[in-house]
Enzyme design. Structure first.
Site, PDB file in Angstrom:
ATOM      1  N   ILE A 642      -2.651  11.210 -53.692  1.00 52.97           N
ATOM      2  CA  ILE A 642      -2.503   9.767 -53.902  1.00 52.97           C
ATOM      3  C   ILE A 642      -3.831   9.045 -53.928  1.00 52.97           C
ATOM      4  CG2 ILE A 642      -0.188   9.685 -52.922  1.00 52.97           C
ATOM      5  CD1 ILE A 642      -1.378   8.710 -50.305  1.00 52.97           C
ATOM      6  N   GLY A 643      -4.930   9.752 -53.688  1.00 51.41           N
ATOM      7  CA  GLY A 643      -6.219   9.075 -53.712  1.00 51.41           C
ATOM      8  C   GLY A 643      -7.322  10.038 -53.325  1.00 51.41           C
ATOM      9  N   ALA A 644      -8.521   9.483 -53.241  1.00 52.34           N
ATOM     10  CA  ALA A 644      -9.691  10.278 -52.868  1.00 52.34           C
ATOM     11  C   ALA A 644     -10.455   9.546 -51.783  1.00 52.34           C
ATOM     12  CB  ALA A 644     -10.582  10.531 -54.079  1.00 52.34           C
ATOM     13  N   GLY A 645     -10.909  10.289 -50.777  1.00 53.13           N
ATOM     14  CA  GLY A 645     -11.683   9.714 -49.689  1.00 53.13           C
ATOM     15  C   GLY A 645     -13.116  10.219 -49.733  1.00 53.13           C
ATOM     16  N   GLU A 646     -13.869   9.870 -48.686  1.00 50.35           N
ATOM     17  CA  GLU A 646     -15.283  10.255 -48.643  1.00 50.35           C
ATOM     18  C   GLU A 646     -15.446  11.757 -48.544  1.00 50.35           C
ATOM     19  OE1 GLU A 646     -19.203   9.586 -45.794  1.00 50.35           O
ATOM     20  OE2 GLU A 646     -17.318   8.573 -45.349  1.00 50.35           O
ATOM     21  N   PHE A 647     -14.523  12.448 -47.851  1.00 54.73           N
ATOM     22  CA  PHE A 647     -14.690  13.863 -47.602  1.00 54.73           C
ATOM     23  C   PHE A 647     -13.790  14.732 -48.466  1.00 54.73           C
ATOM     24  CE2 PHE A 647     -15.897  11.690 -43.690  1.00 54.73           C
ATOM     25  CZ  PHE A 647     -17.140  12.259 -43.445  1.00 54.73           C
ATOM     26  N   VAL A 650      -6.861  12.526 -50.545  1.00 58.36           N
ATOM     27  CA  VAL A 650      -5.858  11.967 -49.650  1.00 58.36           C
ATOM     28  C   VAL A 650      -4.508  12.223 -50.296  1.00 58.36           C
ATOM     29  CG1 VAL A 650      -5.012   9.921 -48.472  1.00 58.36           C
ATOM     30  CG2 VAL A 650      -7.456  10.205 -48.861  1.00 58.36           C
ATOM     31  N   LYS A 668      -5.305  13.695 -44.971  1.00 60.14           N
ATOM     32  CA  LYS A 668      -6.691  13.690 -45.443  1.00 60.14           C
ATOM     33  C   LYS A 668      -7.210  15.124 -45.423  1.00 60.14           C
ATOM     34  CE  LYS A 668      -8.001   9.033 -43.911  1.00 60.14           C
ATOM     35  NZ  LYS A 668      -8.985   8.243 -43.135  1.00 60.14           N
ATOM     36  N   ASP A 761     -16.468  -2.645 -39.507  1.00 58.44           N
ATOM     37  CA  ASP A 761     -16.153  -2.698 -40.937  1.00 58.44           C
ATOM     38  C   ASP A 761     -14.761  -3.267 -41.148  1.00 58.44           C
ATOM     39  OD1 ASP A 761     -16.555  -2.419 -43.624  1.00 58.44           O
ATOM     40  OD2 ASP A 761     -16.092  -0.286 -43.698  1.00 58.44           O
TER      41      ASP A 761
END
EC number: 2.7.10.1
Length: 951
Positions: A642-647, A650, A668, A761
């Protein structure tokens, strides 16, 4: 833009591939008689003929034009359809012109009809099915482009027709003549298909066209060898003409492989080259001091004696440790030492050079030196020095020492090479003794005080005597007496008078420092009595002293103050015992930081939970297993990305554990080829989340550290990030619902603040929303532990750390100081985002313009239809003096009152402008969204000309 136009544009990105035809039946292939079925027998006749290239073929002809009411049928053999949905029929035929035939009736035709009949097998007979339009299905009436006369023989017509959808095992073709003079030269039946192709590094299989001419048939794809998916799903569409179009999804070459073959393949990097990331880039030569001996590497290993730091990208050169510091200069002053040195000749090729100073005490010749005691003070610190100077204090007098000055950088400890250092040997001089630790009152009378004390911890020689200084409290004149031992009686004092007492020791080097001031009182009567004395020392040297005498004649009223004092002294003793117990616990602590903290909380504040920074653990695995639950891989099922994270990616998936219902979760993943530092940082977020338990903070389900890839499992938030969710639902919620969202965010932040946790943040993009519109704080990548041991608790970010300017308080931008108060500033920006339905704070202003505007006390104006009370709360969050900003507990209380009194949300601010608002005034212009360039120029001019009104 129409769908057809979109499909046409999308198809342009594909390579040009001609449609492929595959034949099901071709009468030209016949080597013997075709023997098709005719009805009646006097109609169609099979004869031998020639095609347009003069090759011999079997044809059928009919020419009963002189007899009226003709109805002649010709039916082919059974043709299997081979699972295709639409077929094409190519007919080659010739027709004689009726006008060229003399003496014929008016029933002469120059056309014929094409039919087909579906069947589950070859079941047709000479009489079945009946030769008529039903059960046959008519395709078309076929007319020639050119007919011929006897003088113009040989004109052959070619016609192409298609029909579908087909659903049975096969079909028959039938031709009906109603009175023509014609020859059916050849019949070819075929279907179209999209051939195997490669697009975006994905292979798509051969695919037959759809049932209709406008049909699009989906073909799933698979990445070519050594490629990975970057967007899913992978599919192409095959149109009715056998052409590929509308590519969806793509693949790219994995790390260590580069595109080849016109971007249709991924080939391994040759020896001596590497590619560190996936993507379409090419392989690069190995950086200096590294070498790749094999093909397909994503990191070139360093040569012996060289290494990379954890923070170094794979494309940086390998470096080595620095040489030893130069020109170490020492200067001894009694028991203190000053050390200075020059930087090494060779820094190892790095700029992150720091120094360590190691102190060793050498007591006996021939015996190895040992590390100095903890009481030796090296300022500013022992390790990680950037400046090349230190001052060492609290050394022993007349003692030889050895000091190592080490030069280290980011790869020190990564290689087998030990840090290089320079050594300096010194011997300290004679020094005065240290201060006497404390003074105790043993007895008191009306005119004497009997005192005792402990010798100095570091006498630095033989104690010759002690000096006792005393004076009446509040009086300036002091007196001194001397003593040979660690006790003395001070005489000639006034009765019932408080005295301040200090003691210092003397050696041949002189007097040491006085002890801290202590308060003792003489008694009211001259008769000696036992004294219970307890002193509570503060930074100012004040003490609490109580004496209780055994005088049987004293009245209860006289003794009452002493009784109260004794009770107070007893309480102080209890406090001292608790402090001693805490100290003992700390000394006994050899396990994890969490165990020590839990024991400390039992003594200080039972039930209070304090956040523990996982980066304080030497082993990150210990932290993650301390706070997060390890889940078995068999309990987790990944359903889709469903998505992409920093590492890494996702995903959405399901978690099924024993005695618990199956739940939808977010997963993740840690991408392949990670470094140990990336793994530590990835799991650190789980170690942070695992400490939180609040309905408005994202919940950690557990981790998978023993699987590949490493996974973090959290609850699934159906509506995703708050900012994008609000933009998709612009104007769909009432103000009460928006305030409810804000209240949830504030409650989550209050919980984090109560745990001494700073987020750093906080923004709408880092708030997740579930299906019930419950908002939860997430994304703890930038946050760190809040140290509240000082009067002004702050967190100092690392040098070069990225700061989200539009959401960050001015003191955090200027000084890198983060507190819960800076989180409150960020919360005010989140309020503005929510009420404006995800509008970008400060619109398209640059970060520099934003910092300048905030510094000059300009603040964001109220969004459209913003209640006055909400914008006022935003302005309170944006007060420049951080100590004047509201606490999160007060914000939660304010929002609760607004939710109970919905009428207050109907009073809307009158300043509905898109320009910045200056505290104390407004700027011209009224806009719904971001201001245009002219309005922004007015803002800049106002900022440069107007004297700001400070918050």
């Amino acid at each position: 833009m129409t769908m057809d136009y979109c499909l046409w544009v999308c198809s342009l990105v594909l390579p040009v591939v001609l449609a492929v035809e595959e034949t099901l039946m071709d009468s030209r292939w016949a080597t013997t008689e075709l023997a098709w079925t005719t009805f009646p027998e006097s109609g169609w006749e099979e004869v031998s003929g020639y095609d347009d290239s003069m090759s011999p073929i079997r044809t059928y002809q009919v020419c009963n034009v002189r007899q009226p009411n003709q109805n002649n049928w010709l039916r082919t053999d059974f043709i299997p359809r081979r699972s295709v949905l639409r077929v094409y029929v190519e007919l080659k035929f010739s027709v004689r012109d009726c006008a060229s035939i003399p003496n014929i009736p008016g029933s002469c035709k120059e056309t014929f009809n094409l039919f087909y009949y579906e069947a589950d097998g070859d079941t047709a007979t000479d009489a079945s099915p009946l030769f008529r339009e039903n059960p046959y299905v008519k395709v078309d009436t076929i007319a020639p482009d050119e007919s011929f006369s006897l003088l113009e023989a040989g004109r052959i017509n070619t016609k192409l027709r298609s029909f579908g959808p087909l659903s049975k095992a096969g079909f028959y073709l039938a031709f009906q003549d109603l009175g023509a003079c014609m020859s059916l030269i050849s019949v070819r039946v075929f279907f179209k298909k999209c051939s195997t192709t490669i697009a975006n590094f994905a292979v798509f299989p051969e695919t037959a066209t759809g049932a209709e001419a406008t049909s699009l048939v989906i073909a799933p794809g698979a990445c070519v060898s050594s490629a990975m998916e970057v967007s899913v799903p992978l599919k192409l569409y095959c149109n009715g003409d056998g052409e590929w179009m509308v590519p969806v999804g793509s693949c790219t070459c994995i790390a260590g492989f580069e595109p080849s073959g016109e971007n249709t393949q991924c080939q391994a990097c040759s020896p001596g080259t590497f590619k560190s990331k996936y993507g379409e880039g090419s392989c690069s030569p190995c950086p200096p001091n590294s070498r790749a001996a094999t093909r397909g590497v994503n990191v070139c290993p360093c040569l012996t004696g060289f290494s990379r730091a954890d923070s170094d990208p794979p494309d940086t050169a390998c470096t080595t440790i620095p040489s030893s510091p130069q020109n170490v200069i020492s200067s001894v002053n009694e028991t203190s030492l000053s050390l200075e040195w020059d930087e090494p000749v060779d820094t190892g090729g790095r700029s992150d050079l720091v120094y360590n100073v190691v102190c060793k005490k050498c007591l006996s010749r021939g015996v190895p030196c040992t590390r100095c005691d903890d009481n030796v003070d090296i300022a500013p610190r022992r390790l990680g020095l950037r400046q090349r100077k230190v001052v060492v204090r609290n050394l022993l007098a007349h003692t030889p020492y050895s000091f190592e000055v080490q030069a280290v950088n980011g790869v020190s400890g990564k290689t087998a090479l030990a840090p290089r250092f320079s050594t300096v040997n010194i011997t300290t001089n004679q020094a005065a003794p240290s201060a006497v630790p404390t003074v105790h009152l043993m007895k008191s009378t009306a005119d004497t005080l009997s005192l005792s004390w402990l010798p100095p911890e570091t006498p630095n020689g033989v104690i010759l005597d002690y000096e006792i200084k005393y004076y009446e409290r509040g009086q300036g004149m002091s007196h001194t007496v001397t003593a040979q031992h660690s006790s003395a009686k001070v005489e000639g004092l006034r009765a019932a008078t408080p005295y301040v007492v200090q003691v210092r020791a003397r050696t041949v080097a002189g007097y040491g420092r006085y002890s801290n001031p202590m308060d003792f009182s003489t008694s009211l009567h001259s008769k000696e009595g036992l004294s219970l004395s307890t002193s509570l020392h503060s930074k100012e040297g004040l003490s609490l002293s109580t004496s209780l005498h055994s005088d049987p004649q004293r009245s209860v009223q006289d003794q009452l103050p002493l009784i109260v004092g004794s009770a107070t002294a007893g309480l102080v003793v209890i406090v001292a015992l608790v402090v001693m117990a805490v100290v003992c616990l700390k000394k006994q602590h050899s396990g994890s930081e969490l165990e020590y903290t839990e024991k400390l909380q039992q003594y200080i504040s039972p039930g209070m939970k304090v956040y523990i920074d996982p980066f304080t653990y030497e082993d990150p695995n210990e932290a993650v297993h301390e706070f997060a639950k390890e889940i078995d891989i068999s309990c987790v099922k990944i359903e889709e990305v469903i998505g992409a994270g920093e590492f890494g990616e996702v995903c959405r998936g399901r978690l099924k554990q024993a005695s618990r219902r199956e739940a939808v979760v977010a997963i993740k993943t840690l991408k392949a080829g990670y470094t140990e530092r990336q793994r530590r940082d990835f799991l650190a977020e789980a170690s942070i989340m695992g400490q939180f338990d609040h309905p408005n903070v994202i919940r950690l389900e557990g981790v998978l550290t023993r699987s590949c890839p490493v996974l973090i499992i959290t609850e699934f938030m159906e509506n995703g990030a708050l900012d994008s969710f609000l933009r998709l639902n612009d104007g769909r919620f009432n103000m009460t619902q928006l305030v409810g969202m804000l209240r949830g965010i504030a409650a989550g932040m209050k919980y984090l603040a109560d745990m001494n946790y700073v987020h750093r943040d906080l923004a709408a993009r880092n708030i997740l929303v579930n299906s019930n519109l419950v908002c939860k704080v997430s994304d703890f990548g930038l946050s760190r532990f809040l140290d509240d041991t000082s009067a002004d608790p702050t967190y100092t970010s690392s040098l070069g750390g990225k700061i989200p300017i539009r959401w960050t308080a001015p003191e955090a931008i200027a000084f890198r100081k983060f507190t819960t108060a800076s989180d409150v500033w960020s919360y005010g920006i989140v309020m503005w985002e929510v009420v404006s339905y995800g509008e970008r704070p400060y619109w398209d202003m640059s970060n520099q313009d934003v910092m300048t505007a905030v510094e000059q006390d300009y603040r964001l104006p109220p969004p459209m239809d913003c209640p006055m009370v909400l914008h006022q709360l935003m302005l309170e969050c944006w007060v420049k003096e951080r100590n004047l900003r509201p606490k999160f507990c007060r914000i939660v209380g304010t929002l609760d009152k607004l939710l109970r009194n919905a009428a207050s949300l109907k009073v809307v601010t009158s300043n509905q402008c898109g320009d910045l608002l200056q505290v104390g005034g407004t700027l011209p212009g009224h806009h719904r969204k971001s201001p245009d360039e002219g309005s922004q120029e007015i803002v800049r001019q106002q900022m440069s000309q107007t004297l700001p009104i400070r918050v």
